[in-house]
Scaffold this active site. Structure first.
Site, PDB file in Angstrom:
ATOM      1  N   ASN A  45      -7.973 -84.501 -31.132  1.00 16.44           N
ATOM      2  CA  ASN A  45      -9.082 -83.548 -31.284  1.00 16.44           C
ATOM      3  C   ASN A  45      -8.790 -82.461 -32.317  1.00 16.44           C
ATOM      4  O   ASN A  45      -9.560 -81.509 -32.455  1.00 16.44           O
ATOM      5  CB  ASN A  45      -9.411 -82.897 -29.940  1.00 16.44           C
ATOM      6  CG  ASN A  45      -8.296 -81.985 -29.441  1.00 16.44           C
ATOM      7  OD1 ASN A  45      -7.172 -82.044 -29.949  1.00 16.44           O
ATOM      8  ND2 ASN A  45      -8.591 -81.163 -28.454  1.00 16.44           N
ATOM      9  N   GLY A  46      -7.681 -82.590 -33.051  1.00 12.90           N
ATOM     10  CA  GLY A  46      -7.358 -81.647 -34.111  1.00 12.90           C
ATOM     11  C   GLY A  46      -6.409 -80.546 -33.718  1.00 12.90           C
ATOM     12  O   GLY A  46      -5.965 -79.779 -34.574  1.00 12.90           O
ATOM     13  N   GLU A  47      -6.063 -80.414 -32.444  1.00 16.60           N
ATOM     14  CA  GLU A  47      -5.085 -79.402 -32.023  1.00 16.60           C
ATOM     15  C   GLU A  47      -3.713 -79.741 -32.593  1.00 16.60           C
ATOM     16  O   GLU A  47      -3.376 -80.906 -32.798  1.00 16.60           O
ATOM     17  CB  GLU A  47      -5.033 -79.327 -30.497  1.00 16.60           C
ATOM     18  CG  GLU A  47      -6.299 -78.782 -29.874  1.00 16.60           C
ATOM     19  CD  GLU A  47      -6.233 -78.743 -28.345  1.00 16.60           C
ATOM     20  OE1 GLU A  47      -5.158 -79.066 -27.797  1.00 16.60           O
ATOM     21  OE2 GLU A  47      -7.249 -78.402 -27.722  1.00 16.60           O
ATOM     22  N   LYS A 201     -17.908 -58.370 -66.847  1.00 16.34           N
ATOM     23  CA  LYS A 201     -18.702 -59.403 -66.186  1.00 16.34           C
ATOM     24  C   LYS A 201     -19.496 -58.798 -65.043  1.00 16.34           C
ATOM     25  O   LYS A 201     -19.207 -57.708 -64.558  1.00 16.34           O
ATOM     26  CB  LYS A 201     -17.793 -60.514 -65.634  1.00 16.34           C
ATOM     27  CG  LYS A 201     -16.948 -60.075 -64.447  1.00 16.34           C
ATOM     28  CD  LYS A 201     -16.151 -61.212 -63.860  1.00 16.34           C
ATOM     29  CE  LYS A 201     -15.436 -60.741 -62.586  1.00 16.34           C
ATOM     30  NZ  LYS A 201     -14.648 -61.781 -61.945  1.00 16.34           N
ATOM     31  N   ARG A 203     -21.189 -60.210 -61.264  1.00 17.88           N
ATOM     32  CA  ARG A 203     -21.394 -61.301 -60.307  1.00 17.88           C
ATOM     33  C   ARG A 203     -22.765 -61.185 -59.658  1.00 17.88           C
ATOM     34  O   ARG A 203     -23.271 -60.082 -59.455  1.00 17.88           O
ATOM     35  CB  ARG A 203     -20.335 -61.268 -59.196  1.00 17.88           C
ATOM     36  CG  ARG A 203     -18.965 -61.763 -59.615  1.00 17.88           C
ATOM     37  CD  ARG A 203     -18.045 -61.848 -58.399  1.00 17.88           C
ATOM     38  NE  ARG A 203     -16.736 -62.344 -58.770  1.00 17.88           N
ATOM     39  CZ  ARG A 203     -16.410 -63.617 -58.857  1.00 17.88           C
ATOM     40  NH1 ARG A 203     -17.325 -64.545 -58.618  1.00 17.88           N
ATOM     41  NH2 ARG A 203     -15.201 -63.997 -59.183  1.00 17.88           N
ATOM     42  N   ASP A 233     -10.097 -70.254 -58.655  1.00 23.03           N
ATOM     43  CA  ASP A 233     -10.638 -71.091 -57.581  1.00 23.03           C
ATOM     44  C   ASP A 233     -11.488 -72.210 -58.187  1.00 23.03           C
ATOM     45  O   ASP A 233     -10.998 -73.290 -58.463  1.00 23.03           O
ATOM     46  CB  ASP A 233     -11.440 -70.229 -56.607  1.00 23.03           C
ATOM     47  CG  ASP A 233     -11.860 -70.997 -55.356  1.00 23.03           C
ATOM     48  OD1 ASP A 233     -11.580 -72.208 -55.268  1.00 23.03           O
ATOM     49  OD2 ASP A 233     -12.462 -70.378 -54.467  1.00 23.03           O
TER      50      ASP A 233
END
EC number: 2.7.6.1
Length: 326
Positions: A45-47, A201, A203, A233
């Protein structure tokens, strides 16, 4: 006699999560120690389950985990590993976070927003961390979020010295991609003896990763420009800044960043960019999909810097002394 005296020496133990084992092995090699064998796996379950194969009782423990993708999983694994060390009676727990997750959420821009960088610090403290050692935080104020010592390391010497060896310094201009990076860019200028330029710049506050570049402040025509940032990123900000520099007559552009997050459309943007070289450190693993673009990417090892800092902490030395020349 009312007590017992011991003459035992301090003991260092080095642990690693599963996020970036290559960096952990490099740091361990620099320290001349082995990474403590650890049994870790995911339940259906991802644990996450973690158990150390050696006793950590009374040891000064250093646990490294970089918050790479899938970021929430690796943060949770690190918290579980800290808890395991606390319950194993470790003498001290120093958490090494080469890339600190959620660092961009360090303040409220508008109402009803979280300060997630503070939450991460609180979680580490609650789990049992005594100290945090990290590299190039998004903003310096994050150091104050953790209730304990924070050793803030810098990749600037590593990156700047590399660029200084590759480029004619007489033609070099250091460029900050926004107003928030000017202070860091200034340090680059001092180290390389180069002039400073700034890309202004704006945003879109309602659209993530959407940037509009307005103008370049400073002389860049005919110059080799090095854009300096803490992380890349999706690559939108830095590629737009590079386009603005070329539009103002820059001869060439090199991009440097401590953390190569490189998510989403970053691979295509790096491929299609006119930037000649992207220089990162290995605080994060390079995504597999960027393999075909490796000729444009240079990755420098931050492991020696981390290892020197770990040794200073363990030997009660000065981490600040590593960067006094800045």
């Amino acid at each position: 006699m009312t007590g017992i005296k011991t003459t035992g020496e301090k003991k260092m133990m080095f642990f690693s999560g599963r996020a970036h084992p290559e960096l952990a092995e490099e740091v361990a090699q620099q320290l001349g120690v082995g990474v403590v064998p650890t049994k870790a796996f995911d339940f259906a379950n991802g644990e996450i389950y973690v158990r150390y194969q050696e006793s950590a009782r009374g040891a000064d423990c250093f646990l490294i985990q970089s918050h790479t993708a899938p970021i929430n999983k690796w943060i949770m694994e690190q918290l579980i590993m800290i808890d395991a060390l606390k319950r194993a009676s470790a003498r001290s727990i120093t958490v090494i976070v080469p890339f600190y997750g959620y660092a961009r959420q360090d303040k409220k821009h508008r109402g009803r927003e979280p300060i997630s960088a503070r939450l991460i610090a609180d979680l580490m403290k609650t789990a049992g961390a005594d100290r945090i050692l990290t590299v190039d935080l998004h903003t310096d104020q994050i150091q104050g979020f953790f209730d304990g010592p924070v050793d803030h390391l810098f990749a600037l010497p590593l990156l700047a010295d590399y660029v200084g060896e590759q480029v004619d310094r007489n033609k070099l201009t250091v460029v900050s991609p926004d107003a928030g990076r000017v202070r860091v860019a200034d340090r680059w200028c001092d180290r390389l003896g180069a002039p400073l330029a700034i890309v202004h710049k704006r945003r879109d506050k309602d659209v993530a990763n959407q940037v509009t570049v307005h103008e370049v402040v400073g002389e860049v025509e005919g110059r080799v420009c090095v854009l300096v940032d803490d992380m890349i990123d999706t690559g939108g900000t830095i590629c737009a800044a590079a386009d603005a520099l070329f539009a103002h007559g820059a001869e060439d552009v090199i991009v440097t960043a401590t953390h190569g997050v490189l998510s989403g459309p970053a691979a295509d943007r790096l491929k299609n960019s006119r930037v000649s070289e992207f220089v990162f450190t290995n605080t994060l693993p390079t995504p597999a999909e960027l393999g075909r673009e490796q000729d444009k990417i240079t990755v420098l090892s931050i492991a020696p810097t981390i290892a020197r800092a770990v040794r200073e902490v363990f030997e009660d030395g000065s981490v600040t002394s590593l960067f006094d020349e800045q």
